[in-house]
Write an enzyme that holds these catalytic residues in place. Structure first.
Site, PDB file in Angstrom:
ATOM      1  N   SER A 101     -64.600  -8.073  -0.096  1.00 56.24           N
ATOM      2  CA  SER A 101     -64.895  -9.459   0.283  1.00 56.24           C
ATOM      3  C   SER A 101     -66.330  -9.706   0.732  1.00 56.24           C
ATOM      4  O   SER A 101     -66.727 -10.860   0.888  1.00 56.24           O
ATOM      5  CB  SER A 101     -63.935  -9.927   1.374  1.00 56.24           C
ATOM      6  OG  SER A 101     -62.675 -10.184   0.821  1.00 56.24           O
ATOM      7  N   SER A 120     -63.808 -12.744  -0.315  1.00 54.51           N
ATOM      8  CA  SER A 120     -63.445 -13.939   0.434  1.00 54.51           C
ATOM      9  C   SER A 120     -64.575 -14.476   1.306  1.00 54.51           C
ATOM     10  O   SER A 120     -64.455 -15.573   1.831  1.00 54.51           O
ATOM     11  CB  SER A 120     -62.243 -13.641   1.327  1.00 54.51           C
ATOM     12  OG  SER A 120     -62.581 -12.655   2.297  1.00 54.51           O
ATOM     13  N   LYS A 132     -68.826 -15.919   8.934  1.00 53.52           N
ATOM     14  CA  LYS A 132     -67.560 -16.262   8.273  1.00 53.52           C
ATOM     15  C   LYS A 132     -66.619 -16.896   9.286  1.00 53.52           C
ATOM     16  O   LYS A 132     -66.635 -16.539  10.471  1.00 53.52           O
ATOM     17  CB  LYS A 132     -66.973 -14.976   7.686  1.00 53.52           C
ATOM     18  CG  LYS A 132     -65.766 -15.122   6.795  1.00 53.52           C
ATOM     19  CD  LYS A 132     -65.384 -13.759   6.208  1.00 53.52           C
ATOM     20  CE  LYS A 132     -64.208 -13.837   5.251  1.00 53.52           C
ATOM     21  NZ  LYS A 132     -63.911 -12.540   4.621  1.00 53.52           N
TER      22      LYS A 132
END
Lengths: 441, 60
Positions: free
Chosen positions: A178, A154, A78
């Site tokens: 997330s 996310s 990420k």
């Protein structure tokens, strides 16, 4: 021999045995990223670094030395992990011109020492504040199984990269869901570990009381392997004595999720149904803590450069920064009460089971979810079932149900420090054919 | 990591969030929030007010 379609365990075994070259595995991953079209899972390519890391692994194999348990396995992280030489943007244009990170995040260092090969960074909601991966700088990460739908967020880029077969595993972060939500929507495995059990050094924070990093994987075995590398040890597992969470977690389900849950319950055998009391209060307290900690973290920057933020994130952060100390303290204090109530459940059941979301990934053209009959914004409300579990700080594995149609996921929730029990239970369900990743390659 | 806001917000702001219009609510924060942010910030302040009420035991 091609690595495409192999899981991390198989790739590492083949590289360690000399049947596959790590450099070829890296080149194949780069080729799949080239061919990924408008998926928008990967934001920054690290081709040169990946090939250099792969050559190092091949050299160790050639010298007869141990290249590590993840030898030659390609992965991505990420956009909020420090990667040496790149600015850590956390998905925000406002940080694009900050100084490059002087070194890698601690988790990346551990993976590199284990022989894994970093090929890219992954798209996310700005500053991890959202559940859809709709990023003002990079765009929307598409769901690999239906490009008209969200990948979830996310950490949506990480989930989509694994589901599409671009990489063997990926790292994300989970504050309120997330990792679990995009894992569920994309049909892969994802873990939020016991709070604070994996290294956070070099990870851009969001809400420190709830933040954790974790792994996306294509099998329970891969999840166990990468998790063990990150924590530096393996844990013993025991019998799960599972129970299904009812009440709050049985409301607002779509017909598809209800059918999937009924079929799962029928297949696994009679499961006791238990309740976590006052879940709604816990979910709202987690919401308040997140808003407050996130808002305060960004308060100074927002006063300077508010218009450089993604509007969807900015307005939430400004509001959260206005929460006074007394309300923040109330939200933290309630946690102790909720934890004691949960502890009583874990005394009887080692694994609690609940849906990850109410239903499958929402359409990008209709970014809403139905809660008590009212359409609410998906970006802020997909965490209905994940936020209360974050509040507890317990380990949770999101597992992909073996169902037709769009992917759906379950949370397997363990007690504090019992990460191995939930991973082992996931492996057992996988062996029984009740769960399994939905992969494009 | 958590920083205390430079200026405390008025006591009771969240309790009054549904009674004030957007401009008045955001103005009560005490710093010049950019105009395009006002509706979104006001909406999120009210959302937080709802969550505070639920956290304190109000039913939805």
């Amino acid at each position: 021999m091609t690595a495409t379609g192999l899981d991390a365990l198989a790739i590492a075994a083949a590289v360690r045995a000399g049947r596959l070259k790590a450099v070829d595995v890296a080149r194949q991953a780069i080729g799949r990223i080239d061919a990924a079209g408008d998926l928008l899972a990967i934001t920054q390519r690290l081709d040169d670094r990946a090939l250099a890391e792969a050559r190092r692994v091949d050299a160790l194999v050639a010298q007869g030395r141990d290249p590590g348990p993840l030898a030659g396995v390609p992965y991505a992280v990420k956009d909020l992990f420090d990667v040496a030489g790149l600015p850590t943007t956390a998905g925000s244009a406002s940080l694009e011109h900050t100084d490059p990170a002087p070194g890698d995040a601690a988790a990346i260092v551990r993976l590199q020492q284990a022989g894994a090969v970093l090929v890219g960074t992954c798209n996310m909601d700005e500053f991890a504040y959202g559940f859809v991966t709709d990023n003002a700088r990079w765009g929307i990460t598409r769901n690999p199984h239906d490009h008209a739908r969200f990948a979830g967020g996310s950490s949506g880029g990480s989930a989509a990269a694994v589901a599409a077969g671009l990489v063997s595993f990926a790292l994300g972060s989970d504050t309120n869901g997330s990792i679990r939500i995009p894992a569920s929507f994309c049909g892969v495995y994802g873990i939020k570990p016991t709070h604070g059990s994996l290294p956070m050094e070099g990870v851009y924070p969001f809400a420190h009381t709830l933040d954790d990093i974790g792994v996306f994987a294509r099998s329970a075995g891969d999840l166990a392997l990468v998790d063990a590398v990150l924590r530096g040890s393996s844990q013993a597992a025991g019998a799960p004595h599972p129970a299904l969470l009812g009440g709050w977690f049985a409301r607002n389900l779509t017909p598809a999720m209800q059918v999937a849950l009924d079929d799962f319950s029928a297949a696994i055998g009679p499961l006791p149904i238990v309740e976590l009391v006052e879940v709604e209060r816990a979910r709202s307290a987690a919401f308040v803590i997140t808003a407050c900690e996130g808002g305060r973290l960004h308060a100074a920057a927002l006063r300077q450069v508010a218009m450089a933020y993604d509007p969807a994130t900015r307005d939430r952060l400004i509001a959260g920064g206005a929460l006074p100390d007394a309300i923040y303290a109330e939200a933290l204090a309630l946690r102790a009460v909720f934890i004691e109530r949960a502890r009583a459940l874990f005394d009887r059941h080692r694994v609690l089971i609940a849906p990850v979301t109410m239903g499958p990934a929402p359409l990008i053209a209709d970014p809403t979810v139905l809660i008590d009959g009212t359409a609410k914004p998906a970006r802020a409300n997909l965490g209905l079932f994940t936020q209360p579990i974050s509040y507890l700080g317990v380990p949770v594995v999101a597992v992909p149900l073996a169902v037709p149609g769009l992917p759906l996921g379950l949370q397997l929730i363990g007690a504090w420090g019992d990460d191995a029990a939930v991973i082992a239970f996931a492996a057992d369900l996988e062996r029984r054919g009740l769960i399994g990743a939905r992969l494009l390659a | 990591m958590t920083q205390t806001p430079a200026q405390p917000v008025p006591a009771g702001l969240f309790e009054q969030a549904h009674d004030l219009d957007d401009a008045a609510l955001v103005a009560a924060l005490g710093w010049p929030v950019p105009l395009p942010c006002v509706p979104g910030v006001a909406s999120n302040l009210r959302l937080l007010a709802d969550h505070i009420a639920i956290m304190r035991g109000a039913r939805r």
